[in-house]
Design a protein around this motif. Structure first.
Motif, PDB file in Angstrom:
ATOM      1  N   ALA A  50      65.861  62.256 -42.336  1.00 58.02           N
ATOM      2  CA  ALA A  50      65.471  61.542 -41.123  1.00 58.02           C
ATOM      3  C   ALA A  50      66.446  61.809 -39.990  1.00 58.02           C
ATOM      4  O   ALA A  50      67.591  62.217 -40.202  1.00 58.02           O
ATOM      5  CB  ALA A  50      65.386  60.041 -41.395  1.00 58.02           C
ATOM      6  N   VAL A  51      65.970  61.558 -38.775  1.00 48.83           N
ATOM      7  CA  VAL A  51      66.804  61.517 -37.579  1.00 48.83           C
ATOM      8  C   VAL A  51      66.608  60.138 -36.963  1.00 48.83           C
ATOM      9  O   VAL A  51      65.467  59.710 -36.749  1.00 48.83           O
ATOM     10  CB  VAL A  51      66.406  62.607 -36.564  1.00 48.83           C
ATOM     11  N   VAL A  52      67.716  59.433 -36.683  1.00 45.34           N
ATOM     12  CA  VAL A  52      67.630  58.063 -36.177  1.00 45.34           C
ATOM     13  C   VAL A  52      68.460  57.922 -34.907  1.00 45.34           C
ATOM     14  O   VAL A  52      69.387  58.705 -34.656  1.00 45.34           O
ATOM     15  CB  VAL A  52      68.116  57.048 -37.240  1.00 45.34           C
ATOM     16  N   ASP A  53      68.132  56.887 -34.118  1.00 46.04           N
ATOM     17  CA  ASP A  53      68.894  56.609 -32.894  1.00 46.04           C
ATOM     18  C   ASP A  53      69.664  55.300 -32.994  1.00 46.04           C
ATOM     19  O   ASP A  53      70.032  54.701 -31.988  1.00 46.04           O
ATOM     20  CB  ASP A  53      67.966  56.582 -31.674  1.00 46.04           C
ATOM     21  N   PHE A  54      69.937  54.845 -34.221  1.00 51.97           N
ATOM     22  CA  PHE A  54      70.541  53.533 -34.444  1.00 51.97           C
ATOM     23  C   PHE A  54      71.922  53.408 -33.802  1.00 51.97           C
ATOM     24  O   PHE A  54      72.272  52.362 -33.248  1.00 51.97           O
ATOM     25  CB  PHE A  54      70.650  53.241 -35.940  1.00 51.97           C
ATOM     26  N   GLU A  55      72.733  54.464 -33.880  1.00 55.97           N
ATOM     27  CA  GLU A  55      74.095  54.386 -33.350  1.00 55.97           C
ATOM     28  C   GLU A  55      74.117  54.282 -31.830  1.00 55.97           C
ATOM     29  O   GLU A  55      75.122  53.871 -31.247  1.00 55.97           O
ATOM     30  CB  GLU A  55      74.914  55.596 -33.807  1.00 55.97           C
ATOM     31  N   ALA A  56      73.013  54.655 -31.183  1.00 59.08           N
ATOM     32  CA  ALA A  56      72.920  54.538 -29.727  1.00 59.08           C
ATOM     33  C   ALA A  56      72.279  53.220 -29.317  1.00 59.08           C
ATOM     34  O   ALA A  56      71.967  53.018 -28.143  1.00 59.08           O
ATOM     35  CB  ALA A  56      72.117  55.707 -29.160  1.00 59.08           C
ATOM     36  N   GLY A  57      72.068  52.320 -30.294  1.00 61.65           N
ATOM     37  CA  GLY A  57      71.480  51.030 -29.995  1.00 61.65           C
ATOM     38  C   GLY A  57      69.978  50.985 -30.108  1.00 61.65           C
ATOM     39  O   GLY A  57      69.355  49.974 -29.768  1.00 61.65           O
ATOM     40  N   GLY A  58      69.368  52.069 -30.591  1.00 54.74           N
ATOM     41  CA  GLY A  58      67.923  52.115 -30.723  1.00 54.74           C
ATOM     42  C   GLY A  58      67.444  51.563 -32.055  1.00 54.74           C
ATOM     43  O   GLY A  58      68.232  51.081 -32.877  1.00 54.74           O
ATOM     44  N   CYS A  59      66.149  51.660 -32.287  1.00 49.85           N
ATOM     45  CA  CYS A  59      65.554  51.141 -33.524  1.00 49.85           C
ATOM     46  C   CYS A  59      64.417  52.045 -33.991  1.00 49.85           C
ATOM     47  O   CYS A  59      63.425  51.572 -34.537  1.00 49.85           O
ATOM     48  CB  CYS A  59      65.061  49.715 -33.319  1.00 49.85           C
ATOM     49  N   SER A  60      64.563  53.360 -33.762  1.00 51.87           N
ATOM     50  CA  SER A  60      63.494  54.302 -34.074  1.00 51.87           C
ATOM     51  C   SER A  60      63.993  55.429 -34.967  1.00 51.87           C
ATOM     52  O   SER A  60      65.196  55.712 -35.026  1.00 51.87           O
ATOM     53  CB  SER A  60      62.908  54.894 -32.784  1.00 51.87           C
ATOM     54  N   SER A  61      63.052  56.083 -35.643  1.00 49.91           N
ATOM     55  CA  SER A  61      63.398  57.188 -36.532  1.00 49.91           C
ATOM     56  C   SER A  61      62.219  58.136 -36.666  1.00 49.91           C
ATOM     57  O   SER A  61      61.065  57.756 -36.460  1.00 49.91           O
ATOM     58  CB  SER A  61      63.790  56.663 -37.918  1.00 49.91           C
ATOM     59  N   VAL A  62      62.529  59.391 -37.020  1.00 51.28           N
ATOM     60  CA  VAL A  62      61.523  60.375 -37.415  1.00 51.28           C
ATOM     61  C   VAL A  62      61.959  60.908 -38.774  1.00 51.28           C
ATOM     62  O   VAL A  62      63.089  61.378 -38.930  1.00 51.28           O
ATOM     63  CB  VAL A  62      61.398  61.520 -36.395  1.00 51.28           C
ATOM     64  N   THR A  63      61.073  60.830 -39.770  1.00 54.84           N
ATOM     65  CA  THR A  63      61.423  61.120 -41.157  1.00 54.84           C
ATOM     66  C   THR A  63      60.506  62.189 -41.731  1.00 54.84           C
ATOM     67  O   THR A  63      59.287  62.143 -41.536  1.00 54.84           O
ATOM     68  CB  THR A  63      61.313  59.844 -42.013  1.00 54.84           C
ATOM     69  N   GLU A  73      58.719  56.018 -36.783  1.00 51.36           N
ATOM     70  CA  GLU A  73      58.699  54.564 -36.885  1.00 51.36           C
ATOM     71  C   GLU A  73      59.587  53.928 -35.818  1.00 51.36           C
ATOM     72  O   GLU A  73      60.611  54.491 -35.438  1.00 51.36           O
ATOM     73  CB  GLU A  73      59.176  54.105 -38.267  1.00 51.36           C
ATOM     74  N   ARG A  74      59.186  52.723 -35.379  1.00 44.51           N
ATOM     75  CA  ARG A  74      59.989  51.944 -34.433  1.00 44.51           C
ATOM     76  C   ARG A  74      59.891  50.470 -34.798  1.00 44.51           C
ATOM     77  O   ARG A  74      58.792  49.929 -34.934  1.00 44.51           O
ATOM     78  CB  ARG A  74      59.495  52.149 -32.997  1.00 44.51           C
ATOM     79  N   LYS A  75      61.045  49.842 -34.985  1.00 45.84           N
ATOM     80  CA  LYS A  75      61.060  48.410 -35.296  1.00 45.84           C
ATOM     81  C   LYS A  75      60.833  47.633 -34.008  1.00 45.84           C
ATOM     82  O   LYS A  75      61.593  47.761 -33.051  1.00 45.84           O
ATOM     83  CB  LYS A  75      62.391  48.014 -35.926  1.00 45.84           C
ATOM     84  N   VAL A  76      59.783  46.813 -33.980  1.00 42.85           N
ATOM     85  CA  VAL A  76      59.450  46.063 -32.772  1.00 42.85           C
ATOM     86  C   VAL A  76      59.802  44.587 -32.889  1.00 42.85           C
ATOM     87  O   VAL A  76      59.817  43.873 -31.892  1.00 42.85           O
ATOM     88  CB  VAL A  76      57.954  46.213 -32.424  1.00 42.85           C
ATOM     89  N   ASP A 105      58.940  65.724 -29.743  1.00 40.10           N
ATOM     90  CA  ASP A 105      60.001  65.795 -28.755  1.00 40.10           C
ATOM     91  C   ASP A 105      60.939  64.619 -29.020  1.00 40.10           C
ATOM     92  O   ASP A 105      60.914  64.039 -30.116  1.00 40.10           O
ATOM     93  CB  ASP A 105      59.434  65.782 -27.331  1.00 40.10           C
ATOM     94  N   LEU A 106      61.769  64.255 -28.044  1.00 39.12           N
ATOM     95  CA  LEU A 106      62.729  63.168 -28.256  1.00 39.12           C
ATOM     96  C   LEU A 106      62.444  61.956 -27.379  1.00 39.12           C
ATOM     97  O   LEU A 106      63.327  61.124 -27.155  1.00 39.12           O
ATOM     98  CB  LEU A 106      64.155  63.675 -28.003  1.00 39.12           C
ATOM     99  N   ASP A 107      61.214  61.830 -26.904  1.00 43.84           N
ATOM    100  CA  ASP A 107      60.872  60.690 -26.058  1.00 43.84           C
ATOM    101  C   ASP A 107      60.997  59.357 -26.795  1.00 43.84           C
ATOM    102  O   ASP A 107      61.139  58.304 -26.170  1.00 43.84           O
ATOM    103  CB  ASP A 107      59.444  60.838 -25.517  1.00 43.84           C
ATOM    104  N   TRP A 108      60.936  59.380 -28.122  1.00 45.71           N
ATOM    105  CA  TRP A 108      61.011  58.157 -28.919  1.00 45.71           C
ATOM    106  C   TRP A 108      62.432  57.608 -29.007  1.00 45.71           C
ATOM    107  O   TRP A 108      62.632  56.433 -29.334  1.00 45.71           O
ATOM    108  CB  TRP A 108      60.514  58.431 -30.342  1.00 45.71           C
ATOM    109  N   ALA A 109      63.435  58.447 -28.732  1.00 49.35           N
ATOM    110  CA  ALA A 109      64.833  58.069 -28.955  1.00 49.35           C
ATOM    111  C   ALA A 109      65.432  57.357 -27.746  1.00 49.35           C
ATOM    112  O   ALA A 109      65.122  57.679 -26.599  1.00 49.35           O
ATOM    113  CB  ALA A 109      65.658  59.302 -29.291  1.00 49.35           C
ATOM    114  N   GLU A 110      66.322  56.399 -28.020  1.00 52.09           N
ATOM    115  CA  GLU A 110      67.084  55.723 -26.983  1.00 52.09           C
ATOM    116  C   GLU A 110      68.511  56.278 -26.976  1.00 52.09           C
ATOM    117  O   GLU A 110      69.064  56.617 -28.019  1.00 52.09           O
ATOM    118  CB  GLU A 110      67.119  54.218 -27.232  1.00 52.09           C
ATOM    119  N   GLY A 111      69.111  56.351 -25.790  1.00 49.94           N
ATOM    120  CA  GLY A 111      70.482  56.823 -25.694  1.00 49.94           C
ATOM    121  C   GLY A 111      70.589  58.329 -25.852  1.00 49.94           C
ATOM    122  O   GLY A 111      69.604  59.059 -25.863  1.00 49.94           O
TER     123      GLY A 111
END
Length: 209
Positions: A22-35, A46-49, A136-142
């Motif tokens: 997986a690739v996640v954006d958790f360390e940048a304060g996000g809540c999404s991943s692509v696995t 996935e994105r935790k809402v 692409d990376l539109d799903w990622a925060e930070g």
């Protein structure tokens, strides 16, 4: 990140159950991943809402066929991030019968041993396969993304990083061209959506996203 390309490749030597990359954006304060699941060939976004009760919105795409060697995935897998585009790849360890003939592969697809027969003692590596660029990376925060491995159940897994570089082991660009199963223009049209909540017994019906 837009002009940078990087490959992370791991070897799965022992896999008693199920794992994914997986690739996640958790360390940048996000809540999404692509696995990526090397067993099913699917990619899941996935994105935790909501935290409590936990609710997740997601979508999936099936760029590669399911591996059917009769056991959990063994072999090589990795991810390729280049110019804000993401791809995954795998190379499956497949059974060999008859002293070296590759009876477990055919056209990049993998087939189990006949029912009632034990899995062959010998194995060899099948061909490289890639999802092509599927996101692409539109799903990622930070600005910080983290690659990671996810293990479904406890067990004696043996996985190691074997390569970090800039060039993928297979031409990802050609796999994303017209005529391939997954094309770049399918990023936003070939995903099927799903939502789930903790305690829910059913997922919402898949919808195109």
């Amino acid at each position: 990140m837009k002009d940078h390309c990087t490959v992370t490749q791991v070897e799965v030597a022992t896999n008693p159950d199920n794992l994914s990359m997986a690739v996640v954006d958790f360390e940048a304060g996000g809540c999404s991943s692509v696995t990526f699941s090397p067993d099913t060939g699917a990619v899941i976004r996935e994105r935790k809402v909501r935290e409590a009760p936990r609710k997740v919105e997601g979508a999936y795409i099936q760029p590669l066929p399911t591996v059917t060697t009769g056991r959990p995935f063994h072999g090589l897998m990795g991810l390729y991030l280049c110019k804000d585009r993401l791809a995954f790849f795998r190379r499956c360890e497949v059974p060999v019968e008859g002293g070296g003939s590759t009876s477990g592969t055919a056209g990049g697809r993998f087939f189990p041993p006949l029912r009632g027969r034990p899995e062959p003692d010998q194995t060899e590596m099948g061909p490289w396969e890639t999802t092509g660029f599927v996101s692409d990376l539109d799903w990622a925060e930070g600005r910080r993304l983290t690659p990671c491995l996810a293990f479904r159940d406890e067990g004696a897994y043996r996985v190691r990083i074997v390569r970090i570089g800039a060039t993928p082991p297979i031409d990802v660009q050609s796999a994303s061209q017209s005529g391939s199963k997954i094309r770049e223009q399918d990023w936003r049209t070939s995903w099927s959506g799903f939502d789930w909540e903790v305690g829910s017994t059913e997922h919402a019906a898949p919808t195109s996203t």
